[in-house]
Motif scaffolding. Sequence first.
Motif, PDB file in Angstrom:
ATOM      1  N   GLY A 127      46.885  31.448  28.628  1.00 25.92           N
ATOM      2  CA  GLY A 127      46.230  32.688  28.211  1.00 25.92           C
ATOM      3  C   GLY A 127      45.334  33.250  29.300  1.00 25.92           C
ATOM      4  O   GLY A 127      45.188  34.466  29.429  1.00 25.92           O
ATOM      5  N   THR A 128      44.753  32.372  30.103  1.00 24.33           N
ATOM      6  CA  THR A 128      43.862  32.848  31.162  1.00 24.33           C
ATOM      7  C   THR A 128      44.633  33.114  32.446  1.00 24.33           C
ATOM      8  O   THR A 128      44.061  33.510  33.442  1.00 24.33           O
ATOM      9  N   LEU A 129      45.923  32.862  32.410  1.00 29.87           N
ATOM     10  CA  LEU A 129      46.734  33.104  33.602  1.00 29.87           C
ATOM     11  C   LEU A 129      47.711  34.246  33.338  1.00 29.87           C
ATOM     12  O   LEU A 129      48.840  34.241  33.806  1.00 29.87           O
ATOM     13  N   ALA A 130      47.252  35.212  32.551  1.00 31.46           N
ATOM     14  CA  ALA A 130      48.080  36.391  32.290  1.00 31.46           C
ATOM     15  C   ALA A 130      48.232  37.173  33.593  1.00 31.46           C
ATOM     16  O   ALA A 130      47.303  37.226  34.404  1.00 31.46           O
ATOM     17  N   LEU A 131      49.404  37.755  33.776  1.00 31.96           N
ATOM     18  CA  LEU A 131      49.652  38.498  35.014  1.00 31.96           C
ATOM     19  C   LEU A 131      48.634  39.619  35.184  1.00 31.96           C
ATOM     20  O   LEU A 131      48.188  39.897  36.288  1.00 31.96           O
ATOM     21  N   ARG A 132      48.265  40.258  34.046  1.00 31.68           N
ATOM     22  CA  ARG A 132      47.321  41.371  34.195  1.00 31.68           C
ATOM     23  C   ARG A 132      45.928  40.897  34.627  1.00 31.68           C
ATOM     24  O   ARG A 132      45.200  41.639  35.280  1.00 31.68           O
ATOM     25  N   ASP A 133      45.583  39.667  34.274  1.00 32.73           N
ATOM     26  CA  ASP A 133      44.285  39.158  34.740  1.00 32.73           C
ATOM     27  C   ASP A 133      44.324  38.886  36.241  1.00 32.73           C
ATOM     28  O   ASP A 133      43.362  39.145  36.953  1.00 32.73           O
ATOM     29  N   LEU A 134      45.445  38.350  36.694  1.00 33.21           N
ATOM     30  CA  LEU A 134      45.569  38.087  38.133  1.00 33.21           C
ATOM     31  C   LEU A 134      45.530  39.411  38.900  1.00 33.21           C
ATOM     32  O   LEU A 134      44.906  39.521  39.958  1.00 33.21           O
ATOM     33  N   ARG A 135      46.188  40.429  38.341  1.00 32.90           N
ATOM     34  CA  ARG A 135      46.167  41.760  38.982  1.00 32.90           C
ATOM     35  C   ARG A 135      44.726  42.268  39.052  1.00 32.90           C
ATOM     36  O   ARG A 135      44.277  42.750  40.084  1.00 32.90           O
ATOM     37  N   GLU A 136      44.021  42.113  37.928  1.00 33.75           N
ATOM     38  CA  GLU A 136      42.624  42.548  37.843  1.00 33.75           C
ATOM     39  C   GLU A 136      41.767  41.840  38.898  1.00 33.75           C
ATOM     40  O   GLU A 136      40.853  42.414  39.461  1.00 33.75           O
ATOM     41  N   LYS A 137      42.102  40.572  39.162  1.00 37.12           N
ATOM     42  CA  LYS A 137      41.312  39.801  40.130  1.00 37.12           C
ATOM     43  C   LYS A 137      41.713  40.100  41.566  1.00 37.12           C
ATOM     44  O   LYS A 137      41.195  39.483  42.493  1.00 37.12           O
ATOM     45  N   GLY A 138      42.682  40.987  41.743  1.00 32.88           N
ATOM     46  CA  GLY A 138      43.015  41.415  43.096  1.00 32.88           C
ATOM     47  C   GLY A 138      44.160  40.671  43.750  1.00 32.88           C
ATOM     48  O   GLY A 138      44.412  40.851  44.943  1.00 32.88           O
ATOM     49  N   VAL A 139      44.854  39.831  42.989  1.00 31.12           N
ATOM     50  CA  VAL A 139      46.007  39.128  43.561  1.00 31.12           C
ATOM     51  C   VAL A 139      47.088  40.160  43.900  1.00 31.12           C
ATOM     52  O   VAL A 139      47.361  41.068  43.121  1.00 31.12           O
ATOM     53  N   GLU A 140      47.668  40.028  45.077  1.00 39.85           N
ATOM     54  CA  GLU A 140      48.715  40.966  45.507  1.00 39.85           C
ATOM     55  C   GLU A 140      50.067  40.513  44.955  1.00 39.85           C
ATOM     56  O   GLU A 140      50.387  39.315  44.998  1.00 39.85           O
ATOM     57  N   PRO A 141      50.878  41.464  44.486  1.00 38.79           N
ATOM     58  CA  PRO A 141      52.188  41.100  43.928  1.00 38.79           C
ATOM     59  C   PRO A 141      53.016  40.208  44.853  1.00 38.79           C
ATOM     60  O   PRO A 141      53.546  39.191  44.415  1.00 38.79           O
TER      61      PRO A 141
END
Length: 439
Positions: A244-258
């Motif tokens: 649940g804490t590793l949702a793609l949208r959270d990673l995007r929010e944290k600035g992870v690049e695709p």
Amino acid sequence: MTVTRFAPSPTGYLHVGNLRTALFNWLIARKAGGQFILRLDDTDPERSKPEYADAIKEDLEWLGLDWDRVETQSSRLDRYAAAADTLREKGRFYECFETPTELDLKRKKQLNMGKPPVYDRAGLALSAEEKAALRAERPGHWRFLLEHERIEWVDGILGDISIDAASVSDPVLIRGDGQVLYTIASVVDDTEMGITDVVRGSDHVTNTATQIQIIEALGGVVPRFAHHSLLTGPQGEALSKRLGTLALRDLREKGVEPLALLSLMARLGSSDPVELRSSHAELIEGFDISRFGAAPTKFDAEDLYPLTARYLHELPLDAVAGEVSELGVPSELAEPFWNVVRANITTRADMAGWWDVLHNGAEPLIDPEDAEFIEQALAMLPELPFDQTTWSSWTAAVKAETGRKGKGLFMPLRKALTGRQRGPEMADFLPLMQAKPRL
Ligand code: GLU
């Protein structure tokens, strides 16, 4: 033609575990010049939500995993009903009436007797009268009658698999309330949509065994199957609760690049090293599903940040020009600004901090033992604007005046001017400074 599908249920957000499935299927289709279908497994009307379906599409778009078409299971219920009729006609479908509590009790009894908890096929033995009587009390659910033989396939990741059908319960395909379950819906779709390759998590291995028999009973062509291992946390701990804490949208929010995320997922758990790819074409080129192993795959979200930083380091200004201009960086400074900061950021959001330092002046970092030295040095700093020679001429003058040299000279000055321990080449940094440190 190679046709693959990614088949999430729109009952939540995509997380890194789902991404692995999506990516592998996408890579196989794109590598073969085939088709990639986004299939929404939305037969559960209570839990499936249109907003999750939209979120799934948004996350895949963010990652650049494009699909050739979308299919929704809720619009294909007539196809599943037709398949159920076929199975009934072939004597492979039977009605059962146990309640969940009764089934649970049966399972417990079997386990107590040291037997595997496989459904005892009591429903199969019911007479027409008994069924009619039971039906008056409660709706029946429908099970597929497995043939008790070994079910075998060559798995694209796990190799030779052989499962004794007698060790598996006849799967329920239609619930008492009429809801069509995943097992049959998936099989009908895979067969009718000409899916050639199915990649999914290893939690589906037993499903695959039963699905192979259902496909054969329906006269379909069995696709190639590959089951990737499940992800664990960095210590090998189960990830399921933390997904649940590793949702793609959270990673995007944290600035992870695709491409950082995709590069990691395209190699993690394989015998090839993780390599940062700068395009989807390179990802496709470097992918080989046969290199993946059956062992659980350790995933550490922290690994995404160095990859993101490296990805950003290589980016040309064009790729960030919009964001640089939004920060308020004047267009003539955009190029030198990007060149100065790109090796010193982890995510795009870090650019703002550097611009703040340049534009408004740094909050200087001054160690107590350097206080006097910095006061002296700053008094010698020429007026703005600075140019490419300012750093060397100023530090030479400070050295002559104070006798300091090397690290003892440069580090305190860097910390005073940038407010940080580390950062860009100071000679390049000074010409961009719009303000002196805030003392
Ligand atoms: N909706 C299923 C799931 O998310 C699909 C599994 C499959 O790929 O067949 O687990």
